[in-house]
Design a protein around this motif. Structure first.
Motif, mmCIF file in Angstrom:
data_model
loop_
_atom_site.group_PDB
_atom_site.id
_atom_site.type_symbol
_atom_site.label_atom_id
_atom_site.label_comp_id
_atom_site.label_asym_id
_atom_site.label_seq_id
_atom_site.Cartn_x
_atom_site.Cartn_y
_atom_site.Cartn_z
ATOM 1 N N PHE C 137 -47.080 -11.389 -25.489
ATOM 2 C CA PHE C 137 -47.370 -12.295 -26.613
ATOM 3 C C PHE C 137 -47.019 -11.624 -27.931
ATOM 4 N N GLY C 138 -47.498 -10.369 -28.070
ATOM 5 C CA GLY C 138 -47.257 -9.621 -29.310
ATOM 6 C C GLY C 138 -45.768 -9.469 -29.560
ATOM 7 N N ALA C 139 -45.046 -9.138 -28.486
ATOM 8 C CA ALA C 139 -43.605 -8.930 -28.625
ATOM 9 C C ALA C 139 -42.913 -10.210 -29.066
ATOM 10 N N TYR C 140 -43.335 -11.326 -28.479
ATOM 11 C CA TYR C 140 -42.716 -12.606 -28.839
ATOM 12 C C TYR C 140 -43.001 -12.949 -30.289
ATOM 13 N N ASP C 141 -44.257 -12.732 -30.710
ATOM 14 C CA ASP C 141 -44.620 -13.068 -32.088
ATOM 15 C C ASP C 141 -43.840 -12.243 -33.105
ATOM 16 N N ARG C 142 -43.535 -10.982 -32.730
ATOM 17 C CA ARG C 142 -42.768 -10.139 -33.654
ATOM 18 C C ARG C 142 -41.319 -10.616 -33.739
ATOM 19 N N SER C 143 -40.743 -10.982 -32.604
ATOM 20 C CA SER C 143 -39.397 -11.553 -32.672
ATOM 21 C C SER C 143 -39.284 -12.667 -31.636
ATOM 22 N N PRO C 144 -39.482 -13.897 -32.095
ATOM 23 C CA PRO C 144 -39.517 -15.036 -31.171
ATOM 24 C C PRO C 144 -38.145 -15.329 -30.560
ATOM 25 N N ALA C 145 -37.896 -14.746 -29.403
ATOM 26 C CA ALA C 145 -36.626 -14.979 -28.712
ATOM 27 C C ALA C 145 -36.899 -15.714 -27.408
ATOM 28 N N PRO C 146 -36.036 -16.679 -27.044
ATOM 29 C CA PRO C 146 -36.228 -17.441 -25.813
ATOM 30 C C PRO C 146 -36.312 -16.547 -24.576
ATOM 31 N N ALA C 147 -35.582 -15.436 -24.593
ATOM 32 C CA ALA C 147 -35.583 -14.546 -23.429
ATOM 33 C C ALA C 147 -37.001 -14.064 -23.133
ATOM 34 N N ALA C 148 -37.736 -13.746 -24.192
ATOM 35 C CA ALA C 148 -39.108 -13.267 -24.021
ATOM 36 C C ALA C 148 -39.957 -14.333 -23.348
ATOM 37 N N LEU C 149 -39.656 -15.597 -23.665
ATOM 38 C CA LEU C 149 -40.447 -16.690 -23.081
ATOM 39 C C LEU C 149 -40.273 -16.769 -21.569
ATOM 40 N N GLY C 150 -39.070 -16.455 -21.092
ATOM 41 C CA GLY C 150 -38.822 -16.463 -19.648
ATOM 42 C C GLY C 150 -39.748 -15.485 -18.942
ATOM 43 N N GLU C 151 -39.886 -14.304 -19.556
ATOM 44 C CA GLU C 151 -40.760 -13.289 -18.976
ATOM 45 C C GLU C 151 -42.213 -13.757 -18.977
ATOM 46 N N ILE C 152 -42.600 -14.397 -20.094
ATOM 47 C CA ILE C 152 -43.967 -14.902 -20.194
ATOM 48 C C ILE C 152 -44.204 -15.984 -19.144
ATOM 49 N N ARG C 153 -43.193 -16.829 -18.970
ATOM 50 C CA ARG C 153 -43.298 -17.879 -17.966
ATOM 51 C C ARG C 153 -43.623 -17.275 -16.588
ATOM 52 N N ALA C 154 -42.873 -16.246 -16.224
ATOM 53 C CA ALA C 154 -43.073 -15.615 -14.918
ATOM 54 C C ALA C 154 -44.472 -15.014 -14.817
ATOM 55 N N ALA C 155 -44.899 -14.355 -15.890
ATOM 56 C CA ALA C 155 -46.224 -13.721 -15.872
ATOM 57 C C ALA C 155 -47.323 -14.774 -15.755
ATOM 58 N N LEU C 156 -47.132 -15.916 -16.440
ATOM 59 C CA LEU C 156 -48.135 -16.977 -16.376
ATOM 60 C C LEU C 156 -48.196 -17.605 -14.990
ATOM 61 N N ASN C 157 -47.039 -17.759 -14.343
ATOM 62 C CA ASN C 157 -47.021 -18.291 -12.977
ATOM 63 C C ASN C 157 -47.833 -17.399 -12.059
ATOM 64 N N ARG C 158 -47.589 -16.100 -12.220
ATOM 65 C CA ARG C 158 -48.276 -15.121 -11.409
ATOM 66 C C ARG C 158 -49.782 -15.199 -11.670
ATOM 67 N N ARG C 159 -50.128 -15.323 -12.936
ATOM 68 C CA ARG C 159 -51.528 -15.393 -13.324
ATOM 69 C C ARG C 159 -52.205 -16.616 -12.705
ATOM 70 N N LYS C 160 -51.510 -17.734 -12.780
ATOM 71 C CA LYS C 160 -52.058 -18.986 -12.260
ATOM 72 C C LYS C 160 -52.326 -18.858 -10.761
ATOM 73 N N TYR C 161 -51.359 -18.269 -10.083
ATOM 74 C CA TYR C 161 -51.481 -18.116 -8.642
ATOM 75 C C TYR C 161 -52.674 -17.231 -8.301
ATOM 76 N N ILE C 162 -52.775 -16.115 -9.020
ATOM 77 C CA ILE C 162 -53.870 -15.185 -8.732
ATOM 78 C C ILE C 162 -55.218 -15.822 -9.066
ATOM 79 N N SER C 163 -55.280 -16.533 -10.187
ATOM 80 C CA SER C 163 -56.570 -17.090 -10.579
ATOM 81 C C SER C 163 -57.001 -18.199 -9.623
ATOM 82 N N ASN C 164 -56.038 -18.943 -9.073
ATOM 83 C CA ASN C 164 -56.376 -19.914 -8.026
ATOM 84 C C ASN C 164 -57.010 -19.216 -6.831
ATOM 85 N N LEU C 165 -56.417 -18.059 -6.477
ATOM 86 C CA LEU C 165 -56.932 -17.317 -5.323
ATOM 87 C C LEU C 165 -58.347 -16.837 -5.576
ATOM 88 N N VAL C 166 -58.561 -16.297 -6.780
ATOM 89 C CA VAL C 166 -59.892 -15.780 -7.105
ATOM 90 C C VAL C 166 -60.906 -16.911 -6.987
#
Lengths: 128, 616, 175
Positions: C137-166
Motif C-alpha cells: 500500500f505504502g509503495a503504491y501511494d508513493r508512486s501509483p503505478a498499475p504494476a503495483a496494483l497487480g501485486e496487491i491484487r494477488a496478495a488480496l486474493n491470497r488474503r481472502k482465501y486464507i481468511s475464508n479458511l480461518v
C-alpha cells in the motif's frame, strides 16, 4: 429455479470418490481451488503407459453440490479416454450436461482445470 | 421580485412533533419543551398508558380504562400486541396458547385476532393505542398532533418496523421516524454533555431485549453495533411464575385454571405484583382470591432468582456478540445505561455489572427514558435540537436468494443507515420476461433459516437471449431501517417497474382500506382531514422553498428553471385554499418536480461546505 | 443518483493508506450536513436527495475505513477484478485441512488439536500477508503505478482465501 436432476444425482451418489497413490508413476494428480468460496478439488488419473488410456480416475472435492457433481462427472468422462482426448473436455460440456446455473459455472471451470492439472502432473512425472 | 414572499400562509408556528414509546406492556407519549423532554400524562394523570385494548359493543377501551376488561372480558381484550406485530401464525404458535384471544382464518402472513364477531390485525390494535396517545398529547398541548417519532426495538426486522409504521398511518399519524429504543434512551440521558466515550444500552422491556453499543463524540451518537432478541422480556418472567402458580392451584384445588381467561389474568396481575415487589423486599406472598377460594404462596428472592436466572442469562449472549461486533472488549465500555421495567430486578443489574464491569446508570425512570429520547429525536427532526445527531445501524443482514436456497448477503448487519447496495440481475432463459428476487433478513447461510422479507418481481423485461438483459437493482435501507427497492435497465437507463410482495404484513391497499375503516372516521370527516393534511404538506414545501431561495444554490439556477419554480409555486398558492386535496397534492408534486435540481445542487453545496476547512 | 467516487466524495485523493481519525472527522461533518434527520422539514425532493446522499456517504465510509475493502474498491475501479485462481502453494495444505474438518464433523474428536494447529498456522499466514499488504500500500501511494496494483491484487486474493479458511476452521471449532 432448481438444480437439474443430474446435478442432484451426482451430488447424492458421487462416482469415483477416493484417492490413488500419489507416488505411483502412472498416477497424475490435479489439485485446484476457488478463492471466493474456499472450494478445493483433487482429481487423480491412472494411465496405462502403453496405450495412453486413462484406466481409473478418482476425486475428492470439498465444496458445494455443483463442484462435487462437476468433478464426479469429470472422472466418469475421462475414464476410457486417452490423455489427449481427455484434454478436449471443456467446461461448457459439463455445464450443458449438468445444466449448471450461471452462478455455478466456475465449478465446471474448476473441474476442467483439475483434469488439465492432473494430466500435466502425469506428463511431468513421465518426462523425469 | 414576485409577490410570493409577502403572502401570509396563516399561523406558521410549526406543528409539534411528539415522541412515542409504543411498548409491549405500557406506552407513553412525550414532547420537547424549552427545558427538555417531558412525558405527557393521560386523562387519569398516569404517565403510562397500559398497552391493552378492549373491543366491546361500543367504542373500544384503550389503556388503563381497559385494565379491568382483562379479567371481565378476556376473550375480547388484547395485551402485548407488540409481540404479534409483523409476524405470521407459525411465529407465535408456541405462545398462542397463553393468549386468551383467538386467531382467525387466514393468519399465515398477517395475524388476525378474532374479538367478538370482528377481526383485527396487530397494526389496527396498535393504532388504537397510538390514537389514545395522540388524544392525550392534543389535550395537553391544546392543538392537533399529526406527526410523531415512534420507537421500536433495535432488533425489530423489516416486517415488524413496517407494521409499526402502518399502525401510525391507521391512527392518522405521520410517523416521521422510527427510532431504536436503546438509541432513544441514550439521547434522553444526554450523555454527550458529560464526555465523549463508548456506552452500552441494555434494554430489557416487557417483550423484547436489545443491546446497543454507541460511540459518542461531539453530539454525534454513532451506533457501533446492536443485538438482541425480539421474543425475550418481562413477559417471559411472568409466564414462568404463572405456570408455577397454575400448577400449585391444580394440585391444591384439583382444578385446571389455565384455560380460564379471567382467572389467568387475575393470577397474572398477582404474579406481576409479586415480581415487582421482589425487587425491593426479600420475600413476598403471592395470593389469589377466586370464586370464594384462596391461594397463597410465599416466594423468596433467591427462589425467584433461581427460577428466572436462565432468562436473564439469555440476554448475555447477545451482549457478548454485540461487544465483539463493535470490535471492542468489555473494558473499553465507559458507561452502561439500563432501560425497561425489567432492569429493576436486582439479578438483572448484577448480571449487567458483572459483564460490563461498570455500575449502570439508573437515574432516569427506566420506563420513561425511551419516550423521552423519542421526544429528543422529534426535536432533532423539527429542527429544535441542533447539536445532536443519531447515526443508527441495521440490526440484521440483508440478503438475496441464490441458486440452491443459499443467501448472498448484500448489506451486512451493523451497517450505518441509510445504507444501499446495487446488484445486476439477468435472465436465465431466452425471452424471459420476469425476474423474481427473493429478499431475506438474517445471518444464516440458507434461505430457510432466515426471515423472508419480500419478493420483488421485475416485470416486462425486454425479450432477449438469456443473459443479455442487465437490470440494475438498488436496495436501500432508509433511516427507519425499512427497505425499498428500485430497478433500472442498464442498457436503456430507464426506470424498471418492481412489484413488491411482502412475505409478512399488509399491502399498501390493505392499509389504505384500514385507514378508511378506522374508528377515526366516525369522529372526523375524512375529506376534511385529507384537505388539512394536504395543506400541511403544502406548508412544508412552501417553507422549505422559502429557505431554499435564501440559499446559495438558488443563484446557480438558470432563469428558465427559476421561472418554472415560480410558476409552480404560484399555482400551488392559487389552489391552497380550495377544499380539493387531490388538486393541492397534484400541485405539490408539480412544485416538487420543478425543484428537483435545486435540491440536488443544495445537497452538493452541502457536501462542499462540509469539506471546506478539512485538510486534504 | 449514480454512485460517485468514494474518495472524491470525502474530498480525498485515491490512496490506499488513509488517516482514519481524519476520515472520521470528515464522516461526522458530512453526516451533519446530509443526514435525513437534518432535512426532515424540507420538501420531498430535498428529503429524497438527502436520503440518497446519506446512503452513499455511509456506504463510502464503510468501504474506506476498512483497509481491505478500500483496496478492493480501488482495484475494482482500476479494472482489477478478483481472480478465480487459488494460491497454488496452499492447496495441499487446504486439502488436508478439509479432510480433518470432515473427520471432526464425523465425530472424530482427536483431530481437534490438528485443527487448532492449522488455525494458528493460517492466522500467522494472515498476519504475514497483512504486513506485506501494508508495505505494498505504502509503495503504491508513493508512486501509483498499475504494476503495483497487480501485486496487491494477488496478495488480496491470497488474503481472502486464507481468511475464508480461518473462518471455516473457527466455525467448526466453536460452533
Amino acid at each position: 429455479m432448481a438444480y437439474s436432476e443430474k446435478v442432484l444425482d451426482h451430488f447424492a451418489n458421487p462416482r469415483n470418490v477416493g484417492s490413488l497413490d500419489r507416488g505411483d508413476q502412472r498416477v497424475g494428480t490435479g489439485m485446484v481451488g476457488a478463492p471466493e468460496c474456499g472450494d478445493v478439488m483433487k482429481l487423480q488419473i491412472q494411465v496405462n503407459e502403453e496405450t495412453g488410456v486413462i484406466e481409473d480416475a478418482k476425486f475428492k472435492t470439498f465444496g458445494c453440490g455443483s463442484a462435487i457433481a462437476s468433478s464426479s462427472l469429470a472422472t466418469e468422462w475421462v475414464k476410457g479416454k486417452t490423455v489427449d482426448e481427455a484434454l478436449e473436455i471443456r467446461n461448457v460440456d459439463i455445464v450443458n450436461e449438468l445444466s449448471l446455473p450461471p452462478v455455478k459455472i466456475h465449478c465446471s471451470v474448476l473441474a476442467e482445470d483439475a483434469i488439465k492439472a492432473a494430466i500435466e502432473d502425469y506428463r511431468k512425472k513421465r518426462s523425469h | 421580485m414576485s409577490s410570493v414572499l409577502q403572502i401570509d400562509f396563516g399561523d406558521r408556528t410549526p406543528e409539534p412533533v411528539v415522541g412515542i414509546d409504543l411498548g409491549t406492556t405500557n406506552s407513553l407519549v412525550a414532547f420537547m419543551d424549552l427545558t427538555g423532554p417531558k412525558v405527557i400524562p393521560g386523562e387519569d394523570g398516569d404517565h403510562l398508558v397500559l398497552s391493552v385494548v378492549h373491543i366491546g359493543e361500543g367504542a373500544p377501551l384503550v389503556g388503563n380504562a381497559a385494565r379491568q376488561m382483562l379479567i371481565d372480558d378476556p376473550e375480547r381484550t388484547v395485551y402485548s400486541v407488540k409481540r404479534l406485530m409483523g409476524r405470521g401464525l407459525a411465529d407465535v404458535a408456541q405462545e398462542a396458547g397463553l393468549f386468551p384471544f383467538r386467531f382467525a382464518e387466514g393468519s399465515e402472513s398477517v395475524l388476525r385476532l378474532r374479538l367478538g364477531d370482528r377481526t383485527f390485525t396487530p397494526p389496527e390494535i396498535s393504532a388504537l393505542i397510538l390514537l389514545q396517545l395522540k388524544r392525550n398529547a392534543e389535550a395537553c398541548l391544546g392543538r392537533p398532533v399529526t406527526r410523531a417519532v415512534v420507537t421500536v426495538p433495535a432488533y425489530f426486522n423489516d416486517a415488524q418496523r413496517q407494521a409499526t409504521k402502518d399502525a401510525g398511518r391507521i391512527a392518522g399519524l405521520d410517523v416521521l421516524r422510527l427510532v431504536n429504543e436503546p438509541t432513544a434512551a441514550s439521547l434522553a440521558y444526554g450523555l454527550d454533555k458529560r464526555q465523549d466515550g463508548i456506552i452500552a444500552v441494555y434494554d430489557l422491556g416487557g417483550g423484547t431485549f436489545d443491546i446497543s453499543i454507541l460511540k459518542i463524540r461531539e453530539g454525534i451518537f454513532e451506533v457501533l453495533a446492536t443485538n438482541g432478541d425480539t421474543h425475550l422480556g418481562g413477559d417471559d418472567i411472568d409466564n414462568r411464575l404463572l405456570r408455577i402458580a397454575l400448577e400449585d392451584i391444580q394440585s391444591e384445588w384439583g382444578q385446571d385454571l389455565s384455560h380460564n381467561g379471567s382467572a389467568v389474568q387475575l393470577l397474572r396481575r398477582a404474579v406481576i405484583e409479586t415480581k415487582e415487589q421482589l425487587s425491593f423486599v426479600p420475600r413476598v406472598t403471592m395470593h389469589l382470591e377466586y370464586q370464594g377460594r384462596s391461594y397463597q404462596r410465599e416466594i423468596a428472592r433467591e427462589q425467584f432468582e433461581a427460577l428466572v436466572r436462565d432468562i436473564v442469562d439469555r440476554t448475555l449472549t447477545p451482549c457478548r456478540n454485540c461487544i465483539q461486533d463493535a470490535g471492542l472488549t468489555a473494558e473499553q465500555i465507559d458507561e452502561v445505561v439500563l432501560v425497561g421495567g425489567s432492569t429493576r430486578i436486582p439479578l438483572v443489574r448484577q448480571a449487567v455489572e458483572i459483564l460490563f464491569r461498570a455500575r449502570p446508570h439508573t437515574e432516569l425512570n427506566p420506563e420513561e427514558v425511551v419516550a423521552m429520547g423519542a421526544a429528543v429525536q422529534a426535536g432533532i427532526l423539527a429542527g429544535e435540537v441542533q447539536d445532536k445527531l443519531l447515526l443508527d445501524v441495521t440490526p440484521l443482514s440483508l440478503g438475496i436468494e441464490n441458486m440452491g436456497g443459499v443467501v448472498s448477503k448484500i448489506i451486512h448487519r451493523n451497517s450505518t443507515i441509510p445504507a444501499s447496495a446495487t446488484e445486476v440481475f439477468t435472465t436465465a432463459v431466452d425471452g424471459q420476461r420476469n425476474v423474481l428476487i427473493h429478499v431475506v433478513q438474517g445471518e444464516r447461510e440458507l434461505v430457510k433459516d432466515c426471515r423472508s422479507l419480500a419478493r420483488f418481481d421485475l416485470k416486462d423485461i425486454e425479450p432477449l437471449p438469456a443473459g443479455a438483459p442487465r437490470i440494475e437493482v438498488r436496495f436501500l435501507i432508509d433511516a427507519n431501517g425499512i427497505l425499498s427497492v428500485t430497478a433500472r435497465d442498464q442498457r436503456t437507463g430507464k426506470e424498471h417497474s418492481v412489484e413488491v410482495k411482502p412475505s409478512y404484513g399488509l399491502t399498501d391497499e390493505q392499509v389504505e382500506a384500514m385507514i378508511r375503516d378506522s374508528f377515526e372516521r366516525a369522529e372526523e370527516d375524512f375529506a376534511a382531514r385529507q384537505t388539512r393534511e394536504a395543506r400541511l404538506e403544502a406548508d412544508t414545501i412552501l417553507a422549505a422553498l422559502e429557505k431554499a431561495r435564501a440559499h446559495a444554490a438558488w443563484l446557480e439556477m438558470a432563469e428558465p428553471e427559476k421561472a418554472a419554480i415560480e410558476q409552480a409555486l404560484n399555482e400551488l398558492l392559487t389552489v391552497y385554499c380550495s377544499d380539493d386535496h387531490v388538486l393541492i397534492r397534484a400541485h405539490i408534486e408539480k412544485l416538487n418536480q420543478a425543484t428537483l435540481r435545486l435540491a440536488e445542487v443544495m445537497m452538493n453545496t452541502a457536501v462542499r461546505t462540509a469539506l471546506k476547512g478539512t485538510k486534504v | 443518483m449514480d454512485a460517485p467516487d468514494y474518495f472524491q466524495f470525502f474530498g480525498l485523493e485515491a490512496r490506499l493508506s488513509i488517516d482514519l481519525p481524519d476520515l472520521e472527522n470528515r464522516f461526522y461533518r458530512l453526516s451533519r450536513q446530509l443526514h435525513p434527520d437534518r432535512h426532515a422539514q424540507a420538501a420531498p425532493s430535498e428529503r429524497e436527495r438527502s436520503l440518497e446522499a446519506s446512503a452513499i456517504l455511509n456506504d463510502a465510509y464503510r468501504t474506506l475505513r476498512d483497509p481491505v475493502a478500500r483496496a478492493e474498491y480501488l482495484l475494482k475501479q482500476q479494472g482489477f477484478e478478483q481472480s478465480k485462481q487459488a494460491p497454488a502453494e496452499l492447496l495441499d495444505e487446504v486439502f488436508d485441512l478439509n479432510l480433518a474438518l470432515e473427520e471432526l464433523r464425523g465425530g472424530d474428536v482427536s483431530v481437534r488439536s490438528r485443527l487448532e494447529a492449522a488455525r494458528e498456522r493460517f492466522l500467522a499466514l494472515l498476519q504475514e500477508t497483512d504486513a506485506g499488504l501494508e508495505g505494498l500500500f505504502g509503495a503504491y501511494d508513493r508512486s501509483p503505478a498499475p504494476a503495483a496494483l497487480g501485486e496487491i491484487r494477488a496478495a488480496l486474493n491470497r488474503r481472502k482465501y486464507i481468511s475464508n479458511l480461518v473462518q471455516q476452521v473457527e466455525s467448526e471449532l466453536n460452533p
